[in-house]
Design a protein around this motif. Structure first.
Motif, PDB file in Angstrom:
ATOM      1  N   LEU A   1       2.825  14.572  -0.166  1.00 44.00           N
ATOM      2  CA  LEU A   1       2.998  14.084  -1.532  1.00 44.00           C
ATOM      3  C   LEU A   1       2.262  14.987  -2.514  1.00 44.00           C
ATOM      4  O   LEU A   1       1.298  15.662  -2.156  1.00 44.00           O
ATOM      5  N   ALA A   2       2.711  14.968  -3.752  1.00 42.89           N
ATOM      6  CA  ALA A   2       2.023  15.715  -4.799  1.00 42.89           C
ATOM      7  C   ALA A   2       0.631  15.139  -5.041  1.00 42.89           C
ATOM      8  O   ALA A   2      -0.267  15.840  -5.482  1.00 42.89           O
ATOM      9  N   THR A   3       0.452  13.853  -4.750  1.00 39.06           N
ATOM     10  CA  THR A   3      -0.864  13.217  -4.823  1.00 39.06           C
ATOM     11  C   THR A   3      -1.753  13.849  -3.757  1.00 39.06           C
ATOM     12  O   THR A   3      -1.359  13.915  -2.586  1.00 39.06           O
ATOM     13  N   PRO A   4      -2.944  14.334  -4.107  1.00 40.54           N
ATOM     14  CA  PRO A   4      -3.799  15.018  -3.129  1.00 40.54           C
ATOM     15  C   PRO A   4      -4.108  14.161  -1.896  1.00 40.54           C
ATOM     16  O   PRO A   4      -4.349  12.961  -2.003  1.00 40.54           O
ATOM     17  N   ASP A   5      -4.065  14.794  -0.744  1.00 41.92           N
ATOM     18  CA  ASP A   5      -4.415  14.168   0.534  1.00 41.92           C
ATOM     19  C   ASP A   5      -3.555  12.965   0.891  1.00 41.92           C
ATOM     20  O   ASP A   5      -4.022  12.046   1.570  1.00 41.92           O
ATOM     21  N   ARG A   6      -2.307  12.935   0.463  1.00 44.90           N
ATOM     22  CA  ARG A   6      -1.393  11.844   0.804  1.00 44.90           C
ATOM     23  C   ARG A   6      -0.182  12.419   1.523  1.00 44.90           C
ATOM     24  O   ARG A   6       0.430  13.388   1.071  1.00 44.90           O
TER      25      ARG A   6
ATOM     26  N   HIS B   1       0.833  -1.202   0.000  1.00 48.51           N
ATOM     27  CA  HIS B   1       0.000   0.000   0.000  1.00 48.51           C
ATOM     28  C   HIS B   1       0.873   1.260   0.000  1.00 48.51           C
ATOM     29  O   HIS B   1       0.630   2.197  -0.770  1.00 48.51           O
ATOM     30  N   ILE B   2       1.884   1.272   0.846  1.00 51.82           N
ATOM     31  CA  ILE B   2       2.778   2.433   0.931  1.00 51.82           C
ATOM     32  C   ILE B   2       3.516   2.620  -0.390  1.00 51.82           C
ATOM     33  O   ILE B   2       3.615   3.734  -0.911  1.00 51.82           O
ATOM     34  N   THR B   3       4.027   1.538  -0.940  1.00 52.26           N
ATOM     35  CA  THR B   3       4.747   1.615  -2.211  1.00 52.26           C
ATOM     36  C   THR B   3       3.842   2.140  -3.317  1.00 52.26           C
ATOM     37  O   THR B   3       4.238   3.017  -4.096  1.00 52.26           O
ATOM     38  N   ASN B   4       2.608   1.646  -3.396  1.00 49.74           N
ATOM     39  CA  ASN B   4       1.664   2.111  -4.423  1.00 49.74           C
ATOM     40  C   ASN B   4       1.385   3.604  -4.298  1.00 49.74           C
ATOM     41  O   ASN B   4       1.228   4.295  -5.308  1.00 49.74           O
ATOM     42  N   ASP B   5       1.298   4.114  -3.072  1.00 45.71           N
ATOM     43  CA  ASP B   5       1.048   5.538  -2.864  1.00 45.71           C
ATOM     44  C   ASP B   5       2.260   6.397  -3.221  1.00 45.71           C
ATOM     45  O   ASP B   5       2.108   7.528  -3.674  1.00 45.71           O
ATOM     46  N   LEU B   6       3.466   5.869  -3.006  1.00 48.22           N
ATOM     47  CA  LEU B   6       4.670   6.666  -3.213  1.00 48.22           C
ATOM     48  C   LEU B   6       5.181   6.641  -4.653  1.00 48.22           C
ATOM     49  O   LEU B   6       5.519   7.687  -5.202  1.00 48.22           O
TER      50      LEU B   6
ATOM     51  N   GLY C   1       5.739   6.959  -8.349  1.00 48.93           N
ATOM     52  CA  GLY C   1       5.105   7.791  -9.365  1.00 48.93           C
ATOM     53  C   GLY C   1       4.734   9.177  -8.865  1.00 48.93           C
ATOM     54  O   GLY C   1       4.471  10.071  -9.654  1.00 48.93           O
ATOM     55  N   SER C   2       4.710   9.342  -7.563  1.00 49.84           N
ATOM     56  CA  SER C   2       4.399  10.649  -6.991  1.00 49.84           C
ATOM     57  C   SER C   2       5.707  11.388  -6.706  1.00 49.84           C
ATOM     58  O   SER C   2       6.787  10.938  -7.068  1.00 49.84           O
ATOM     59  N   SER C   3       5.592  12.534  -6.076  1.00 50.52           N
ATOM     60  CA  SER C   3       6.773  13.284  -5.644  1.00 50.52           C
ATOM     61  C   SER C   3       6.426  13.982  -4.337  1.00 50.52           C
ATOM     62  O   SER C   3       5.264  14.045  -3.946  1.00 50.52           O
ATOM     63  N   PHE C   4       7.440  14.494  -3.661  1.00 50.26           N
ATOM     64  CA  PHE C   4       7.217  15.217  -2.414  1.00 50.26           C
ATOM     65  C   PHE C   4       6.998  16.694  -2.731  1.00 50.26           C
ATOM     66  O   PHE C   4       7.858  17.349  -3.311  1.00 50.26           O
TER      67      PHE C   4
END
Length: 101
Positions: A64-69, A40-45, A47-50
């Protein structure tokens, strides 16, 4: 255990190095630290960025650049965190490795 000034220094240094860089891989050397949520953590991280790195006390908060993460990290007793940009590795720990570009 790092003191508050060291945690702030780490936060500031990380902001200079890893903001807006794409996360390519996440490797957990000890899955216990992720409480069996590594997938789960890997999937969220990946492809995204800080987008930002904040701090509350000794807790680092990676937005994260992903909203609400968010990724929350406490440096525990060692005060170490490791990440890699290209072939260059920064820091030293046995907890996790982020590969960013």
């Amino acid at each position: 255990m790092p003191e508050l000034p060291e945690v702030e220094t780490i936060r500031q240094d990380l902001r200079k190095k890893i903001l807006d860089k794409k996360i390519i891989t996440v490797d957990f050397l000890h899955t216990k630290v992720a409480q069996d949520n590594t997938k789960h953590i890997t999937n969220d991280l990946v492809g995204s960025s800080f987008a930002e790195i904040d701090r509350v006390g000794k807790l680092l908060i990676f937005k994260l650049a992903t909203p609400d993460r968010y990724l929350l990290i406490h440096l525990k007793m060692t005060g170490q965190l490791i990440y890699r940009i290209g072939e260059k590795i920064f820091g030293k720990t046995s907890v996790s490795i982020w590969h960013i570009q």
